[in-house]
Write a protein that holds these residues in place. Sequence first.
Motif, PDB file in Angstrom:
ATOM      1  N   VAL A 165      39.918  42.001  31.581  1.00 50.40           N
ATOM      2  CA  VAL A 165      39.748  43.332  32.070  1.00 50.40           C
ATOM      3  C   VAL A 165      39.088  43.975  30.660  1.00 50.40           C
ATOM      4  O   VAL A 165      39.526  43.644  29.531  1.00 50.40           O
ATOM      5  N   PRO A 166      37.906  45.111  30.718  1.00 52.23           N
ATOM      6  CA  PRO A 166      37.593  45.606  29.735  1.00 52.23           C
ATOM      7  C   PRO A 166      38.330  46.473  28.737  1.00 52.23           C
ATOM      8  O   PRO A 166      38.009  46.798  27.594  1.00 52.23           O
ATOM      9  N   GLU A 198      42.305  44.070  39.437  1.00 53.64           N
ATOM     10  CA  GLU A 198      41.093  44.058  40.084  1.00 53.64           C
ATOM     11  C   GLU A 198      40.276  45.380  39.972  1.00 53.64           C
ATOM     12  O   GLU A 198      39.060  45.574  39.990  1.00 53.64           O
ATOM     13  N   ALA A 199      41.203  46.413  40.083  1.00 56.08           N
ATOM     14  CA  ALA A 199      40.728  47.940  39.925  1.00 56.08           C
ATOM     15  C   ALA A 199      40.144  47.974  38.902  1.00 56.08           C
ATOM     16  O   ALA A 199      39.279  48.983  38.675  1.00 56.08           O
ATOM     17  N   THR A 200      40.427  47.550  37.725  1.00 53.90           N
ATOM     18  CA  THR A 200      39.723  47.786  36.365  1.00 53.90           C
ATOM     19  C   THR A 200      38.744  46.804  36.009  1.00 53.90           C
ATOM     20  O   THR A 200      37.838  46.759  34.960  1.00 53.90           O
ATOM     21  N   TRP A 201      38.413  45.925  36.681  1.00 55.15           N
ATOM     22  CA  TRP A 201      37.602  44.811  36.456  1.00 55.15           C
ATOM     23  C   TRP A 201      36.848  44.096  37.706  1.00 55.15           C
ATOM     24  O   TRP A 201      37.340  42.832  38.102  1.00 55.15           O
ATOM     25  N   PRO A 202      36.231  44.797  38.574  1.00 58.58           N
ATOM     26  CA  PRO A 202      35.590  44.133  39.787  1.00 58.58           C
ATOM     27  C   PRO A 202      34.676  42.949  39.465  1.00 58.58           C
ATOM     28  O   PRO A 202      34.558  42.148  40.283  1.00 58.58           O
ATOM     29  N   GLU A 203      34.234  42.865  38.191  1.00 57.81           N
ATOM     30  CA  GLU A 203      33.601  41.573  37.933  1.00 57.81           C
ATOM     31  C   GLU A 203      34.380  40.300  37.752  1.00 57.81           C
ATOM     32  O   GLU A 203      33.719  39.278  37.790  1.00 57.81           O
ATOM     33  N   GLY A 204      35.523  40.649  37.732  1.00 56.97           N
ATOM     34  CA  GLY A 204      36.382  39.482  37.742  1.00 56.97           C
ATOM     35  C   GLY A 204      36.856  38.764  39.001  1.00 56.97           C
ATOM     36  O   GLY A 204      37.790  38.072  39.005  1.00 56.97           O
ATOM     37  N   PHE A 208      40.205  36.344  39.576  1.00 58.72           N
ATOM     38  CA  PHE A 208      41.343  36.673  40.455  1.00 58.72           C
ATOM     39  C   PHE A 208      41.529  35.646  41.669  1.00 58.72           C
ATOM     40  O   PHE A 208      42.686  35.357  42.147  1.00 58.72           O
ATOM     41  N   ASP A 209      40.445  35.338  42.272  1.00 57.31           N
ATOM     42  CA  ASP A 209      40.513  34.149  43.404  1.00 57.31           C
ATOM     43  C   ASP A 209      41.287  33.138  43.020  1.00 57.31           C
ATOM     44  O   ASP A 209      42.027  32.514  43.629  1.00 57.31           O
ATOM     45  N   ARG A 210      40.674  32.628  41.883  1.00 59.72           N
ATOM     46  CA  ARG A 210      41.674  31.319  41.020  1.00 59.72           C
ATOM     47  C   ARG A 210      42.886  31.350  40.990  1.00 59.72           C
ATOM     48  O   ARG A 210      44.057  30.827  41.083  1.00 59.72           O
ATOM     49  N   ILE A 211      43.296  32.610  40.457  1.00 62.62           N
ATOM     50  CA  ILE A 211      44.690  33.094  40.196  1.00 62.62           C
ATOM     51  C   ILE A 211      45.867  33.267  41.559  1.00 62.62           C
ATOM     52  O   ILE A 211      46.690  32.539  41.495  1.00 62.62           O
ATOM     53  N   ARG A 212      44.888  33.706  42.500  1.00 66.77           N
ATOM     54  CA  ARG A 212      45.612  33.832  43.705  1.00 66.77           C
ATOM     55  C   ARG A 212      45.904  32.459  44.439  1.00 66.77           C
ATOM     56  O   ARG A 212      46.833  31.964  44.945  1.00 66.77           O
ATOM     57  N   ALA A 213      44.757  31.441  44.222  1.00 65.95           N
ATOM     58  CA  ALA A 213      44.878  30.089  44.837  1.00 65.95           C
ATOM     59  C   ALA A 213      46.264  29.454  43.982  1.00 65.95           C
ATOM     60  O   ALA A 213      46.748  28.634  44.540  1.00 65.95           O
ATOM     61  N   ALA A 214      45.933  29.495  42.667  1.00 68.70           N
ATOM     62  CA  ALA A 214      47.123  29.044  41.979  1.00 68.70           C
ATOM     63  C   ALA A 214      48.432  29.381  42.361  1.00 68.70           C
ATOM     64  O   ALA A 214      49.403  28.688  42.383  1.00 68.70           O
TER      65      ALA A 214
END
Length: 352
Positions: A165-166, A198-204, A208-214
Amino acid sequence: MPRKKPSRLELALIAEVEQYGHTVTPTQLERWRQHLWLSRTTQWRGSDGSIRPEVVKRAIDLAMLSGQGRSIGWGGWVFWAIDDTPQSADRLRDAVLSALRLPLERAGVDIAQVPGGDSDEAFEARQEIAARLLRNRHSPRRDFDGALRAGAAEAGFELPPPRSVPNLFHRTLTEPGARMMVGGAGDIGFEGLVESWEATWPEGKDTFDRIRAAHRDAELAGVDLMAQSPMANGLSGLMRAVEEADGGSLCAAVRACTKASGTLAILLSKAVGNPEIVRQLMNDVMWDQWVRVGGIAPDGAVGGAAIALSTVQYFLIPGWSDDLNRYQSFMDDLLHNPPKACPATGEGAAEA
């Protein structure tokens, strides 16, 4: 009762230190001995009767840290960690625990009084305490990473792409962070934590998809990743790690963390004239895993809190100590073999 006159040995040490351009008073020597930063006078002499060089060096280091009436602050932790005695480890443990407790104490909260358990009353009480931590707290527009990136963009200097996040101090992140500090990861939950990022870093989104999958894979394997988090039990869990660490391990952790923060500070000062140093520092996962979340340790209470946070990460995150030691070697190499400054690119360079 007036202080006794300084001994010949004390006056001799004062004279030795003065030869290196520093001033020390007998009162300072006494205070440093009381804090266990300087050994007793009975341990000052070498076999030839002269003051041992390491005692002189320690007094010089202490004089430099005490310049212009400043408090030594977390700089004193370094000496306790280096000496690594049962007594110095006890002092160090108390100091680290005090630094960890400070945010709650400033909000008038006693960590021992934070209610535990899953009842609605306990949960609501913890939420109120977390809200108190954030009262009157200013959320800066950018953190250190963001400020560097903004400056680099303006100058046309390309930096490695962000991995996180920025702004770590965005209100959207500090609110769940305060709740985790007070009540642990269970008071937020995995999805609530990811949603705040996600709310502070939409570009990520891909990250976050990889984190949820893990997380899903771990759940299917019967593993609770949130329970493995250093913040699983909040601040009380961090403090327990320090309380339960043996003295030698605690001293080793603080030695590593203070050395790394000191090296980082030197490199960042040199980066003013050679921004390529920042680019190389950023091009490592430890920039996000350490530099942004405790690597930068200024003087005062904020710096002490940063070192304390690094210390608990050293204990609690598997592989983190190895990564810090690796990054230390990398920083040492940057110090001794500074990179060549690369020319700026893009519009900023054209304007220059």
